[in-house]
Design an enzyme around this catalytic site. Structure first.
Site, PDB file in Angstrom:
ATOM      1  N   SER A 101      14.355  33.246  25.681  1.00  0.00           N
ATOM      2  CA  SER A 101      14.660  33.244  27.113  1.00  0.00           C
ATOM      3  C   SER A 101      15.519  34.409  27.554  1.00  0.00           C
ATOM      4  CB  SER A 101      15.351  31.930  27.500  1.00  0.00           C
ATOM      5  OG  SER A 101      16.547  31.753  26.759  1.00  0.00           O
ATOM      6  N   GLY A 112      13.161  29.289  24.784  1.00  0.00           N
ATOM      7  CA  GLY A 112      13.257  28.215  23.809  1.00  0.00           C
ATOM      8  C   GLY A 112      12.640  28.487  22.460  1.00  0.00           C
ATOM      9  N   ASN A 171      17.949  30.668  19.199  1.00  0.00           N
ATOM     10  CA  ASN A 171      17.415  29.321  18.940  1.00  0.00           C
ATOM     11  C   ASN A 171      17.111  29.067  17.467  1.00  0.00           C
ATOM     12  OD1 ASN A 171      17.219  28.604  21.804  1.00  0.00           O
ATOM     13  ND2 ASN A 171      15.573  30.113  21.880  1.00  0.00           N
ATOM     14  N   ASP A 185      25.538  29.200  32.411  1.00  0.00           N
ATOM     15  CA  ASP A 185      26.008  28.884  31.063  1.00  0.00           C
ATOM     16  C   ASP A 185      26.460  30.188  30.410  1.00  0.00           C
ATOM     17  OD1 ASP A 185      23.680  30.250  30.102  1.00  0.00           O
ATOM     18  OD2 ASP A 185      22.519  28.398  30.225  1.00  0.00           O
ATOM     19  N   HIS A 240      22.566  32.744  29.333  1.00  0.00           N
ATOM     20  CA  HIS A 240      21.518  33.295  30.182  1.00  0.00           C
ATOM     21  C   HIS A 240      22.122  34.115  31.321  1.00  0.00           C
ATOM     22  CE1 HIS A 240      19.756  29.744  28.173  1.00  0.00           C
ATOM     23  NE2 HIS A 240      18.744  30.578  28.009  1.00  0.00           N
TER      24      HIS A 240
END
Length: 265
Positions: free
Chosen positions: A38, A73, A105, A222, A225
């Protein structure tokens, strides 16, 4: 369609092999393919709105087409298992470039559960068994090397790019400690003689220079990102790394090294 994870296992960390497609005629106008998560993908993939991936801004610095195949993801493992690397491999023509950047991830533990993204711990031929599905799980380095060798066999140029940092100002003071996946990406590059950009360090250096207030504004939802403005800075940091390394992609960059913020490392 998936490519076999078993075929390359015995020679994972062999010395850099010659590229069997070196003598193929190169595409007159190469393309750049992006494989990542992402933080690279269109839309940014974060919770809420207002995020963007740095891959969206890379075309503004390039004289050749950028194909952004990053998707939120994903890890090196899930990108492999879903056939997404294979899609890129099938599309690559001699002279094309593929930038591979994962890490956000890929962590976690396979001790009791498996989210389908976690890699086996280690930097070589280690394997684990998924406690959820019974799948044989390989290391981050293995998945990246496997994809890189397949791209090289098509005559493509591989650039392993290290994981970008989460907000290093999150605690109120600057702290950047590279994750193990930064080192793993460099290990993968060395294993097959591919280019390596320490994107994480280039981003960290620029974020340190920009300061707490500016960088905090880059993270609207967050600590992972980025906003469009943040993604633009992250893209520029990658370009800086390419120019400083003077690798095969550098001639296709519009910017001069001096015009991109930051210093070479």
């Amino acid at each position: 369609m998936k490519f076999s994870v078993l075929a390359l296992l015995p020679a994972l960390i062999a010395s850099a092999a010659g590229r069997p497609a070196e003598n193929l005629e190169k595409r007159a106008t190469p393309k750049v393919y992006l494989a990542g998560d992402s933080t690279m993908a269109k839309g940014g993939g974060g919770s809420g709105t207002g995020t963007e991936g740095w891959g969206v801004y890379l075309p503004y610095s390039m004289n050749i087409q950028v194909v952004n195949d990053a998707i939120g993801g994903r890890s090196a493992r899930s990108f492999t298992n879903e056939g997404r690397f294979q899609t890129i491999i099938d599309a690559v023509q001699p002279g094309d470039f593929v930038v591979i950047e994962f890490g956000h991830n890929d962590g976690g533990s396979l001790s009791t559960t498996d989210n389908g993204r976690t890699d086996c711990f280690g930097d070589g031929t280690q394997t684990c068994t998924s406690p959820t599905t019974g799948e044989t799980v390989y290391t981050f380095v293995f998945y990246e090397v496997q994809a890189g060798k397949a791209i090289q066999a098509k005559g493509g140029n591989v650039i392993f790019s290290s994981q970008t940092p989460d907000n290093p100002w999150e605690g109120g003071s600057f702290t950047y400690t590279p994750s193990r996946f930064v080192g793993y990406a460099q290990t993968a590059a060395k294993a097959i003689g591919a280019a390596y950009v320490d994107h994480g360090q280039y981003v960290a250096n620029e974020f340190q220079a920009l300061g707490l207030s500016t960088v905090t504004s880059f993270y609207p939802n967050d600590h992972t990102h980025t906003s469009p403005d943040g993604a633009n800075v992250v893209a520029a940091a990658f370009v800086k790394g390419v120019l400083c390394a003077n690798d095969a992609l550098a001639p296709f960059v519009k910017n001069s090294t001096s015009s991109v913020p930051g210093s070479c490392i």
